[in-house]
Design a protein around this motif. Structure first.
Motif, PDB file in Angstrom:
ATOM      1  N   ARG A 108       0.890  -1.135  -0.082  1.00 29.81           N
ATOM      2  CA  ARG A 108      -0.007   0.095   0.030  1.00 29.81           C
ATOM      3  C   ARG A 108       0.763   1.270  -0.040  1.00 29.81           C
ATOM      4  O   ARG A 108       0.528   2.658  -0.013  1.00 29.81           O
ATOM      5  N   SER A 109       2.211   1.198   0.177  1.00 32.19           N
ATOM      6  CA  SER A 109       3.115   2.409   0.472  1.00 32.19           C
ATOM      7  C   SER A 109       3.170   2.516  -1.052  1.00 32.19           C
ATOM      8  O   SER A 109       3.575   2.121  -1.855  1.00 32.19           O
ATOM      9  N   ALA A 110       3.059   4.073  -1.360  1.00 34.91           N
ATOM     10  CA  ALA A 110       3.421   4.715  -2.697  1.00 34.91           C
ATOM     11  C   ALA A 110       3.872   6.003  -2.638  1.00 34.91           C
ATOM     12  O   ALA A 110       3.678   6.743  -1.571  1.00 34.91           O
ATOM     13  N   GLU A 111       4.569   6.458  -3.548  1.00 35.44           N
ATOM     14  CA  GLU A 111       5.057   7.955  -3.625  1.00 35.44           C
ATOM     15  C   GLU A 111       4.516   8.272  -4.902  1.00 35.44           C
ATOM     16  O   GLU A 111       4.750   7.640  -6.143  1.00 35.44           O
ATOM     17  N   ILE A 112       4.191   9.641  -5.057  1.00 35.79           N
ATOM     18  CA  ILE A 112       4.191  10.545  -6.290  1.00 35.79           C
ATOM     19  C   ILE A 112       5.400  11.675  -6.320  1.00 35.79           C
ATOM     20  O   ILE A 112       5.422  12.377  -5.241  1.00 35.79           O
ATOM     21  N   ILE A 113       6.201  11.271  -6.968  1.00 35.74           N
ATOM     22  CA  ILE A 113       7.514  12.194  -7.134  1.00 35.74           C
ATOM     23  C   ILE A 113       7.247  13.204  -8.164  1.00 35.74           C
ATOM     24  O   ILE A 113       7.185  13.217  -9.370  1.00 35.74           O
ATOM     25  N   VAL A 114       7.095  14.724  -7.648  1.00 33.98           N
ATOM     26  CA  VAL A 114       7.013  15.873  -8.662  1.00 33.98           C
ATOM     27  C   VAL A 114       8.291  16.208  -9.097  1.00 33.98           C
ATOM     28  O   VAL A 114       8.911  16.878  -8.457  1.00 33.98           O
ATOM     29  N   ASP A 115       8.655  15.785 -10.092  1.00 30.09           N
ATOM     30  CA  ASP A 115      10.091  15.892 -10.521  1.00 30.09           C
ATOM     31  C   ASP A 115      10.464  17.227 -11.504  1.00 30.09           C
ATOM     32  O   ASP A 115      11.336  17.421 -11.715  1.00 30.09           O
ATOM     33  N   LYS A 116       9.061  17.641 -12.002  1.00 31.03           N
ATOM     34  CA  LYS A 116       9.051  18.890 -12.796  1.00 31.03           C
ATOM     35  C   LYS A 116       7.923  19.848 -12.344  1.00 31.03           C
ATOM     36  O   LYS A 116       6.673  19.099 -12.549  1.00 31.03           O
ATOM     37  N   ASN A 117       8.060  20.953 -12.011  1.00 31.28           N
ATOM     38  CA  ASN A 117       6.952  21.678 -11.833  1.00 31.28           C
ATOM     39  C   ASN A 117       7.169  23.271 -12.194  1.00 31.28           C
ATOM     40  O   ASN A 117       7.808  23.883 -11.530  1.00 31.28           O
ATOM     41  N   ARG A 118       6.716  23.514 -13.564  1.00 34.03           N
ATOM     42  CA  ARG A 118       6.930  24.922 -14.243  1.00 34.03           C
ATOM     43  C   ARG A 118       6.335  25.978 -13.348  1.00 34.03           C
ATOM     44  O   ARG A 118       6.809  27.323 -13.579  1.00 34.03           O
ATOM     45  N   HIS A 119       5.402  25.644 -12.446  1.00 37.09           N
ATOM     46  CA  HIS A 119       4.740  26.782 -12.007  1.00 37.09           C
ATOM     47  C   HIS A 119       5.217  26.862 -10.388  1.00 37.09           C
ATOM     48  O   HIS A 119       4.708  27.729  -9.349  1.00 37.09           O
ATOM     49  N   GLY A 120       6.012  26.179  -9.883  1.00 41.04           N
ATOM     50  CA  GLY A 120       6.618  26.132  -8.328  1.00 41.04           C
ATOM     51  C   GLY A 120       7.542  25.041  -8.059  1.00 41.04           C
ATOM     52  O   GLY A 120       8.201  24.694  -8.788  1.00 41.04           O
ATOM     53  N   SER A 121       7.548  24.611  -6.932  1.00 34.52           N
ATOM     54  CA  SER A 121       8.562  23.663  -6.244  1.00 34.52           C
ATOM     55  C   SER A 121       8.129  22.379  -6.668  1.00 34.52           C
ATOM     56  O   SER A 121       7.050  22.015  -6.821  1.00 34.52           O
ATOM     57  N   CYS A 122       9.308  21.521  -6.431  1.00 37.44           N
ATOM     58  CA  CYS A 122       8.955  20.001  -6.724  1.00 37.44           C
ATOM     59  C   CYS A 122       8.827  19.267  -5.359  1.00 37.44           C
ATOM     60  O   CYS A 122       9.118  20.017  -4.415  1.00 37.44           O
ATOM     61  N   ALA A 123       8.229  18.241  -5.226  1.00 42.84           N
ATOM     62  CA  ALA A 123       8.119  17.450  -3.887  1.00 42.84           C
ATOM     63  C   ALA A 123       7.950  15.990  -4.066  1.00 42.84           C
ATOM     64  O   ALA A 123       7.798  15.307  -5.331  1.00 42.84           O
ATOM     65  N   LEU A 153       5.447  13.104  -2.584  1.00 40.23           N
ATOM     66  CA  LEU A 153       4.157  13.154  -2.230  1.00 40.23           C
ATOM     67  C   LEU A 153       3.926  11.540  -1.639  1.00 40.23           C
ATOM     68  O   LEU A 153       3.809  10.711  -2.515  1.00 40.23           O
ATOM     69  N   LYS A 154       3.758  11.602  -0.423  1.00 42.87           N
ATOM     70  CA  LYS A 154       3.351  10.142   0.310  1.00 42.87           C
ATOM     71  C   LYS A 154       2.083   9.660   0.085  1.00 42.87           C
ATOM     72  O   LYS A 154       1.291  10.665   0.662  1.00 42.87           O
ATOM     73  N   CYS A 155       1.890   8.785  -0.418  1.00 40.88           N
ATOM     74  CA  CYS A 155       0.430   8.292  -0.856  1.00 40.88           C
ATOM     75  C   CYS A 155       0.188   6.770  -0.460  1.00 40.88           C
ATOM     76  O   CYS A 155       1.211   6.205   0.211  1.00 40.88           O
ATOM     77  N   GLU A 156      -0.961   6.369  -0.667  1.00 41.30           N
ATOM     78  CA  GLU A 156      -1.344   4.962  -0.557  1.00 41.30           C
ATOM     79  C   GLU A 156      -2.023   4.455  -1.582  1.00 41.30           C
ATOM     80  O   GLU A 156      -2.919   5.164  -2.101  1.00 41.30           O
ATOM     81  N   PHE A 157      -1.829   3.273  -1.909  1.00 39.58           N
ATOM     82  CA  PHE A 157      -2.357   2.557  -3.166  1.00 39.58           C
ATOM     83  C   PHE A 157      -2.869   1.383  -2.515  1.00 39.58           C
ATOM     84  O   PHE A 157      -2.373   0.665  -2.039  1.00 39.58           O
ATOM     85  N   ASP A 158      -4.065   1.210  -2.836  1.00 40.64           N
ATOM     86  CA  ASP A 158      -5.056  -0.078  -2.734  1.00 40.64           C
ATOM     87  C   ASP A 158      -4.877  -0.831  -4.112  1.00 40.64           C
ATOM     88  O   ASP A 158      -5.612  -0.718  -5.005  1.00 40.64           O
ATOM     89  N   PRO A 159      -4.045  -2.037  -4.067  1.00 39.30           N
ATOM     90  CA  PRO A 159      -3.928  -2.625  -5.555  1.00 39.30           C
ATOM     91  C   PRO A 159      -5.257  -3.396  -5.688  1.00 39.30           C
ATOM     92  O   PRO A 159      -5.266  -3.743  -6.900  1.00 39.30           O
ATOM     93  N   GLU A 160      -6.172  -3.635  -4.662  1.00 38.17           N
ATOM     94  CA  GLU A 160      -7.282  -4.607  -5.002  1.00 38.17           C
ATOM     95  C   GLU A 160      -8.298  -3.610  -5.791  1.00 38.17           C
ATOM     96  O   GLU A 160      -9.123  -3.908  -6.816  1.00 38.17           O
ATOM     97  N   ARG A 161      -8.701  -2.404  -5.374  1.00 41.88           N
ATOM     98  CA  ARG A 161      -9.578  -1.556  -5.833  1.00 41.88           C
ATOM     99  C   ARG A 161      -9.085  -0.618  -6.895  1.00 41.88           C
ATOM    100  O   ARG A 161      -9.563   0.429  -7.344  1.00 41.88           O
TER     101      ARG A 161
END
Length: 468
Positions: free
Chosen positions: A400-415, A417-425
């Motif tokens: 369930r552990s997941a990340e969204i890595i914002v590696d480019k953001n023309r309008h601001g900073s990168c980051a 993002l700690k997320c959760e992924f439900d593989p069944e749903r």
């Protein structure tokens, strides 16, 4: 309104007469030589602009020298100067007539050429169809809008956009498209009009799941969403959405592992009814081309409105015209997707595959250089979201552990993002949203999914609670 050829020639003369008397209007016009039917009129327009661009004053003697033809040319120019008495205030009206005539004639030429090729048996049908779509899109984009502006105009529009954003935030609405991921909707403001957002990931990381999560959220918020899927057909997309809505694992839906006694069919029927009412538009054409995407998107926007486009996935899309290498073709697709976002004034979200380099590193988190086939993708994208799930590489890791890595953001900073992924749903959430659901006792799968994909007001309340 259709004008006769002689009427159009007269309008061309009127326009040139205005340019000769008001040289500044010739510099500002978006008309080009091809918008004129008369060869002499085309050459005259170009000569006027060349003369002015060189810094010289507009004088019919100097103009006649550039055009050649001696006294006959001088006489024609003098006639335009003296006798074509169109008003400067009406120039825009005259220009629109010439542009529309050009579009009509250009499209007729394309249709005739395609018809001749078909009748002669020498044209590939799909290639001809693609050419027609490309020409229609090109002519549609050639609206003649002057994109140049003064600093005063630019700042006036800037202040208006800031004011609109402020009022939207105060009223709880937003011109942007919500994603359902609070860490994107909060700091980044969701998906912004004219942006190209690329979601990259290795196979199995959940790219399509995130795309459908975003699309479902946007549709439930009242946004009209268009989805182009070259990998999954419409029923597979539907099954994913039902899994998110009901909490029934997508794998069970796919193989029919259902239990009527536990209410599975009732939940499926209820979810299907709710999903059918959403403003979803789906095109599951297997061999997608940019011409097809552009034309279908324009049709959707013109016929019923369109607030966002999602494409699954970028490297499977063929450009409007073939290039020498696949790398150039992928780069051209990225350019055309960005142009589509700007032309339609909506966000375009495109999924993208990553190369194997990230999987071979010790730290397998991807970075923007891992985008497969073309560096043009990262150049054209306004934002690049890269997905990482450790369980894809380590069977013992938390699935369930997941990340969204914002590696480019023309309008601001990168980051990151700690997320959760439900593989069944097949469901993405921010970690804070999962914690909020747990605090509210939402342990039941169906209730959890229903609350996640519920109203925007509820999600906003969760975001505000986290911010507090």
């Amino acid at each position: 309104m259709i004008f006769a050829k002689e009427q159009l020639r007269r309008i061309e003369r009127v326009v040139l007469g205005i340019f000769l008397r008001h040289p500044e209007s010739a510099l500002a016009t978006t008309l080009r030589g091809e918008h004129f039917r008369g060869p002499f009129h085309r050459r005259t327009l170009q000569a006027i602009r060349d003369l002015l661009a060189s810094g010289e004053a507009l004088d019919i003697e100097r103009l006649a020298e550039r055009l050649g033809g001696g006294d006959a040319t001088l006489g024609r120019l003098a006639d335009l100067w003296r006798n074509e008495s169109g008003a400067l205030d009406n120039l825009g009206w005259y220009e629109n007539i010439l542009r529309e005539d050009y579009k009509r004639e250009a499209f007729l030429r394309t249709l005739r050429a395609s018809l001749l090729a078909l009748e002669g048996g020498g044209g590939d049908v799909e290639e001809l169809r693609s050419g027609l779509i490309t020409e229609l899109a090109r002519l549609d984009a050639d609206g003649g809008q002057d994109r140049a502006c003064t600093a005063e105009q630019m700042m006036r529009e800037t202040i208006e956009s800031i004011e609109a954003a402020y009022q939207s935030k105060r009223s709880g609405t937003t011109p942007c498209v919500p994603t359902g991921i609070s860490k994107i909707d909060g700091p980044f403001g969701g998906l912004h009009p004219t942006d190209l957002i690329v979601i990259g990931g290795r196979p199995g990381t959940g790219k399509t799941a995130l795309m459908l999560s975003m699309a479902a959220t946007a549709a439930r918020a009242g946004r009209k969403v268009g989805i182009f899927s070259s990998e999954m057909d419409r029923t597979q997309i539907g099954q994913r959405l039902v899994a998110m809505q009901t909490g029934i694992p997508a794998s069970d839906l796919r193989v029919g592992n259902l239990d009527d006694a536990s209410g599975d069919f009732k939940r499926i029927a209820s979810a299907s009814s709710a999903l059918a009412a959403l403003p979803f538009l789906v095109d599951d054409t297997p061999s997608l081309t940019m011409s097809h995407i552009a034309l279908r998107s324009r049709f959707w926007q013109a016929s019923q409105g369109l607030d966002a486009v999602f494409v699954d996935y970028l490297q499977r899309v063929q450009p409007s015209r073939q290039k020498e290498t696949r790398t150039l073709e992928v780069g051209q697709v990225a350019i055309e997707l960005k142009n589509l976002a700007r032309t339609l004034g909506i966000p375009v979200v495109a999924l993208a595959q990553l190369n194997r380099q990230s999987a071979e590193r010790i730290d397998k988190r991807p970075h923007i250089g891992d985008l497969r086939d073309s560096g043009m993708i990262e150049q054209e994208a306004d934002q690049v979201f890269l997905l990482y799930r450790e369980s894809v590489y380590d069977a013992n890791a938390d699935p369930r552990s997941a990340e969204i890595i914002v590696d480019k953001n023309r309008h601001g900073s990168c980051a990151v993002l700690k997320c959760e992924f439900d593989p069944e749903r097949m469901l993405w959430r921010s970690e804070s949203e999962s914690a909020a659901l747990a605090r509210r006792g939402a342990d039941d799968g169906a209730a959890s999914a229903a609350r996640w994909i519920g109203t925007w007001d509820w999600r906003q309340a969760i975001c505000e609670e986290d911010a507090g």
